[in-house]
Structures are given as C-alpha cells and as structure tokens.
Design a protein around this motif. Sequence first.
Motif, mmCIF file in Angstrom:
data_model
loop_
_atom_site.group_PDB
_atom_site.id
_atom_site.type_symbol
_atom_site.label_atom_id
_atom_site.label_comp_id
_atom_site.label_asym_id
_atom_site.label_seq_id
_atom_site.Cartn_x
_atom_site.Cartn_y
_atom_site.Cartn_z
ATOM 1 N N GLN A 52 0.834 -1.201 0.000
ATOM 2 C CA GLN A 52 0.000 0.000 0.000
ATOM 3 C C GLN A 52 0.870 1.252 0.000
ATOM 4 O O GLN A 52 0.568 2.230 -0.694
ATOM 5 N N SER A 53 1.944 1.236 0.766
ATOM 6 C CA SER A 53 2.869 2.373 0.781
ATOM 7 C C SER A 53 3.506 2.573 -0.584
ATOM 8 O O SER A 53 3.687 3.711 -1.037
ATOM 9 N N GLU A 54 3.844 1.484 -1.219
ATOM 10 C CA GLU A 54 4.440 1.554 -2.555
ATOM 11 C C GLU A 54 3.484 2.229 -3.539
ATOM 12 O O GLU A 54 3.890 3.100 -4.324
ATOM 13 N N LYS A 55 2.219 1.851 -3.495
ATOM 14 C CA LYS A 55 1.228 2.432 -4.403
ATOM 15 C C LYS A 55 0.994 3.911 -4.094
ATOM 16 O O LYS A 55 0.877 4.736 -5.010
ATOM 17 N N SER A 56 0.925 4.250 -2.818
ATOM 18 C CA SER A 56 0.698 5.641 -2.433
ATOM 19 C C SER A 56 1.862 6.524 -2.847
ATOM 20 O O SER A 56 1.666 7.636 -3.366
ATOM 21 N N LEU A 57 3.076 6.037 -2.624
ATOM 22 C CA LEU A 57 4.254 6.806 -3.016
ATOM 23 C C LEU A 57 4.318 6.965 -4.529
ATOM 24 O O LEU A 57 4.693 8.032 -5.036
ATOM 25 N N GLU A 58 3.925 5.920 -5.241
ATOM 26 C CA GLU A 58 3.911 5.993 -6.705
ATOM 27 C C GLU A 58 2.976 7.102 -7.192
ATOM 28 O O GLU A 58 3.266 7.794 -8.175
ATOM 29 N N LYS A 59 1.890 7.293 -6.490
ATOM 30 C CA LYS A 59 0.931 8.343 -6.862
ATOM 31 C C LYS A 59 1.582 9.724 -6.736
ATOM 32 O O LYS A 59 1.414 10.585 -7.615
ATOM 33 N N ILE A 60 2.330 9.941 -5.661
ATOM 34 C CA ILE A 60 3.031 11.219 -5.485
ATOM 35 C C ILE A 60 4.087 11.396 -6.560
ATOM 36 O O ILE A 60 4.241 12.482 -7.149
ATOM 37 N N LYS A 61 4.830 10.329 -6.849
ATOM 38 C CA LYS A 61 5.893 10.413 -7.855
ATOM 39 C C LYS A 61 5.331 10.737 -9.238
ATOM 40 O O LYS A 61 5.903 11.536 -9.985
ATOM 41 N N LYS A 62 4.202 10.133 -9.581
ATOM 42 C CA LYS A 62 3.603 10.398 -10.885
ATOM 43 C C LYS A 62 3.102 11.834 -10.977
ATOM 44 O O LYS A 62 3.250 12.492 -12.021
ATOM 45 N N PHE A 63 2.531 12.329 -9.888
ATOM 46 C CA PHE A 63 2.074 13.720 -9.863
ATOM 47 C C PHE A 63 3.270 14.662 -10.005
ATOM 48 O O PHE A 63 3.224 15.623 -10.784
ATOM 49 N N TYR A 64 4.344 14.389 -9.275
ATOM 50 C CA TYR A 64 5.542 15.226 -9.326
ATOM 51 C C TYR A 64 6.121 15.252 -10.742
ATOM 52 O O TYR A 64 6.454 16.313 -11.284
ATOM 53 N N THR A 65 6.213 14.076 -11.356
ATOM 54 C CA THR A 65 6.787 13.979 -12.696
ATOM 55 C C THR A 65 5.915 14.676 -13.732
ATOM 56 O O THR A 65 6.417 15.322 -14.663
ATOM 57 N N ALA A 66 4.604 14.573 -13.559
ATOM 58 C CA ALA A 66 3.676 15.168 -14.523
ATOM 59 C C ALA A 66 3.715 16.694 -14.511
ATOM 60 O O ALA A 66 3.260 17.335 -15.471
ATOM 61 N N LEU A 67 4.269 17.309 -13.468
ATOM 62 C CA LEU A 67 4.361 18.774 -13.439
ATOM 63 C C LEU A 67 5.247 19.289 -14.567
ATOM 64 O O LEU A 67 4.975 20.327 -15.155
ATOM 65 N N ASP A 68 6.328 18.563 -14.857
ATOM 66 C CA ASP A 68 7.112 18.761 -16.078
ATOM 67 C C ASP A 68 7.504 20.225 -16.314
ATOM 68 O O ASP A 68 7.309 20.773 -17.412
ATOM 69 N N VAL A 69 8.021 20.882 -15.268
ATOM 70 C CA VAL A 69 8.544 22.247 -15.405
ATOM 71 C C VAL A 69 9.830 22.347 -14.604
ATOM 72 O O VAL A 69 10.111 21.516 -13.738
ATOM 73 N N GLU A 70 10.598 23.382 -14.906
ATOM 74 C CA GLU A 70 11.783 23.647 -14.110
ATOM 75 C C GLU A 70 11.376 24.346 -12.817
ATOM 76 O O GLU A 70 10.506 25.228 -12.815
ATOM 77 N N VAL A 71 11.988 23.952 -11.728
ATOM 78 C CA VAL A 71 11.708 24.611 -10.451
ATOM 79 C C VAL A 71 12.311 26.012 -10.476
ATOM 80 O O VAL A 71 13.444 26.210 -10.926
ATOM 81 N N SER A 72 11.548 26.990 -10.028
ATOM 82 C CA SER A 72 12.044 28.370 -9.975
ATOM 83 C C SER A 72 11.401 29.072 -8.783
ATOM 84 O O SER A 72 10.395 28.624 -8.240
ATOM 85 N N ASP A 73 11.994 30.190 -8.400
ATOM 86 C CA ASP A 73 11.468 30.966 -7.272
ATOM 87 C C ASP A 73 10.346 31.873 -7.758
ATOM 88 O O ASP A 73 10.494 33.095 -7.898
ATOM 89 N N VAL A 74 9.218 31.266 -8.031
ATOM 90 C CA VAL A 74 8.076 32.028 -8.520
ATOM 91 C C VAL A 74 7.029 32.142 -7.425
ATOM 92 O O VAL A 74 6.963 31.309 -6.525
#
Length: 446
Positions: A310-332
């Motif tokens: 269950q932890s593996e699946k939950s963490l995967e959800k966060i990772k997919k969301f993070y990856t889908a943001l698909d932008v460079e991090v900036s101080d905006v």
Amino acid sequence: MDIYSTLTRSKENFETMNKNRVNFFVCGPTVYDDAHIGHGRTYISFDTIKRYLEYSGYAVFYIQNITDIDDKIINRSKESGIPAHDIARKFEKRYIEDMAKLNVTGVNLFARATDHLDEIIDQIQRLIDKGFAYESDDGVYFEIEKFEEFGKLSNRKVDEMESHRELAETTKKSEQDFALWKKRENVDEPTFPSPWGDGRPGWHIEDTAITEYYFGEQYDVHGGGLDLIFPHHEAEITQMEAVSGKSPMVRYWLHTGFLNVNGEKMSKSLHNFITIRELLKDWDADTFRFFVLSTHYRSPIDFSKDSLHQSEKSLEKIKKFYTALDVEVSDVESDFEALKVAKEEFFGSMDDDFNTPKAIASLFVLINDCKNIDLSDDDKAAIKSFLDDVSQILGIDFTLEETSAGSDDLFDLITDVRSELRAAKQYELSDKIRDELINLGYEISD
C-alpha cells in the motif's frame, strides 16, 4: 514548534539551550549482528526529525553511540571463535552501510564506547568521589538508593530493577544497583585498564560519558526506542544528574513506538525477524521510509507485505504527480489556493510533534485538488518547489524511474484492450484488468 517529551508526558514549546542550535543524541546499536527493521523504523524517524529541525533553521549536532563492547558481542565471539573487536567492527560497518541505503544520513558523529574510555573512567571516578558509586570485588556500582528521583522518566519503582539485563551473582550492596564498571571475569574476554582493575564499562555509562564530553552536563534532545526508557534511560538520568548536580539532564525525551510484524512482536524464535538487508532485497528503500513515516513516530507500527505494498502504491501516486508537473523549479510566486492550504497543513503538522502521517495526507489532498485543473507553469513550478522541500524533509526521492519504451507500449496495448472490453460491455473482465493495473501502481480513471 511543539514536541512531546516523555519526561513531562505533554507537548511543550520547543526551546533550545543555545539559540538556533540543537544538541541531539540517539542511542545507537550494539554491534553484534545486522540491524533489523525495528532499528530502521527508529533511525528513519529520528533522521526525519533532524532534517526538519535543520529545515526550520536550527543547526543540529546529532550523535549516535556505538556500543562496541558488551555481553552480546562477547557471547557472539565465544560462539564463533572470532575476536570481539573484529565482530564489532564488522557489524558497525554493515550498520552504517544499511543506514546509508535507507537514506539515514543525518548522524554527524558515530561515537564508539571504546574510543571514550577515558571519559567513562573519569565520570565513574567522580561518581565515587561524590558518594554515589562504590567498588566491590567484581566491579563498580551505582548505589541506587542515593538518587531519590530514580524512576521519574518511566514512573517505575526502584525494585523493578530486578529485571535488569546485567543482574548476576555479584558482591554489590543491593540487587537494584547497576554496573558502571565490570572487572575481568574470564581471561579470554576483552578488557581495558582502569583504577579498579582490568575490565569493561557497563552499558549505561558510555552514553552519559559521551554526551557530557560533546554536549556538556545538559542538552536539548535525547531519542531512542520505547523499550529503552527503563532501565537504560533512567540509569542515564541517574548517572548524569548525580555527577553534575543539575536537572534536567535532557529537556526533551523522544521515544519511538514498537514495530510488530503481522501483529506479533518481532523475534527470531517466531521466525519473523527481518534484517534491513533482507528487506531491501524485495523492497525499495523509499517505500520503507514512506511506510515508516506514514505512522506517527510515537505510535506502534505493524509491518506486513500488504502495508508495504500500500505504501508503494501511495508513493507511486506522489511520484507520478511530481513527474507530470514537467517544469523547471524556480522561485516564482503563486497564489494557487490549494498549494497555500497544503503548505499550511504540511508544516503545521510537522510543527505539531513531527506528525508525518498528517503531513503526508496533505500531499494527497493537494494532488486531488489539482485534478481537472489547467495549472499555469508558475503554479506548477511553485508546487514542484514545495514538493522538493518535502522530499528533502522526508528523505524520499519523488523522481519517477523512467520506464522503457517497451513497457509504455505494453501498457498502451493493455489499456486499449480494456477499452474494447468496456465497449463490448464485458465489465467484469475490464474491471479485473483495472484492479491488477492499480495493484502494479498505475492509476486508472474512466
């Protein structure tokens, strides 16, 4: 920031003895065997606490002791024929390797007991000089009746010291007195010189000798497992406050809850004893960290394959969301309301006695709030920056491992077949495919 202290049994506002500096000690391992998942739970928790204190602007000096001389090490030496020193060095090395694999990187100093024998002997001598300790035929003992406040951490009575692991046939005054120095018992066991004859330190004295040397007579935070409160941490308080005359020895006592395996206490006799090395053969270190931090550090935690999955699946959800943001991090700057709420909830939870499960829950609220919203690049960059901070605090990498082109093609084929099954109203089979894909970490939305 509020922290629960075992000593007062209440949450207290966190105030350090030295402005913006935290002296932080956690009981380390006795190095006679490989570290197990219970160690992993404790040290991941304290690693995360140290990370958050540093994120909050504190300079943290974090020490763990290494008990490299002890009955357990000597017994393992007798069983194996390997010198005790070699056993200790082998398992110390393996322990530090295991911690690195779990991304437990916050310890600034691993302090061996045998590297601090001068400090140990000096503290024992001062306890003798002040009338709190005495020499007998087989060692030096702390006279427990001389310290009136014994038991204030655990609320247990002096006579319960009968269960102490060091009790044996001795010449001490009272069975509750505990060993500060053990004189040589057998010619084939390791010993060190002292004013009371060749021998080795007791279990408790190494911690207070080490912390007094590096921190002084009083310091900010002491951590350990719940099982160490009595008698180990009681003995530490007794030794240090007796020799210094100052109280409290430590301002905040933090203790992690027990780890069980499938509802039972972990033990070799039950065949449910799992080392960190065994764990990492089958599970990702980030998954285990996420599993640990999904429960509050003071609460008991039950280890099972289902809970890890269950932890593996939950963490995967966060990772997919993070990856889908698909932008460079900036101080905006971003006025995205869901992000503001998530930040307030995450940091508010961490400020409330390091409530990691509640803090993690705020991430899933944010993910759900972002569904079906066309986020601007500035909003995406601000969310990603926040998640980078969370990643650093939790010690978990949110980067999604790239799948091969073949895996992507296979996934597309399976979802196409499922769509055709749904169109043909074969819902039972299509639902089965959906459920299996979800179990593999994919999120399916119809």
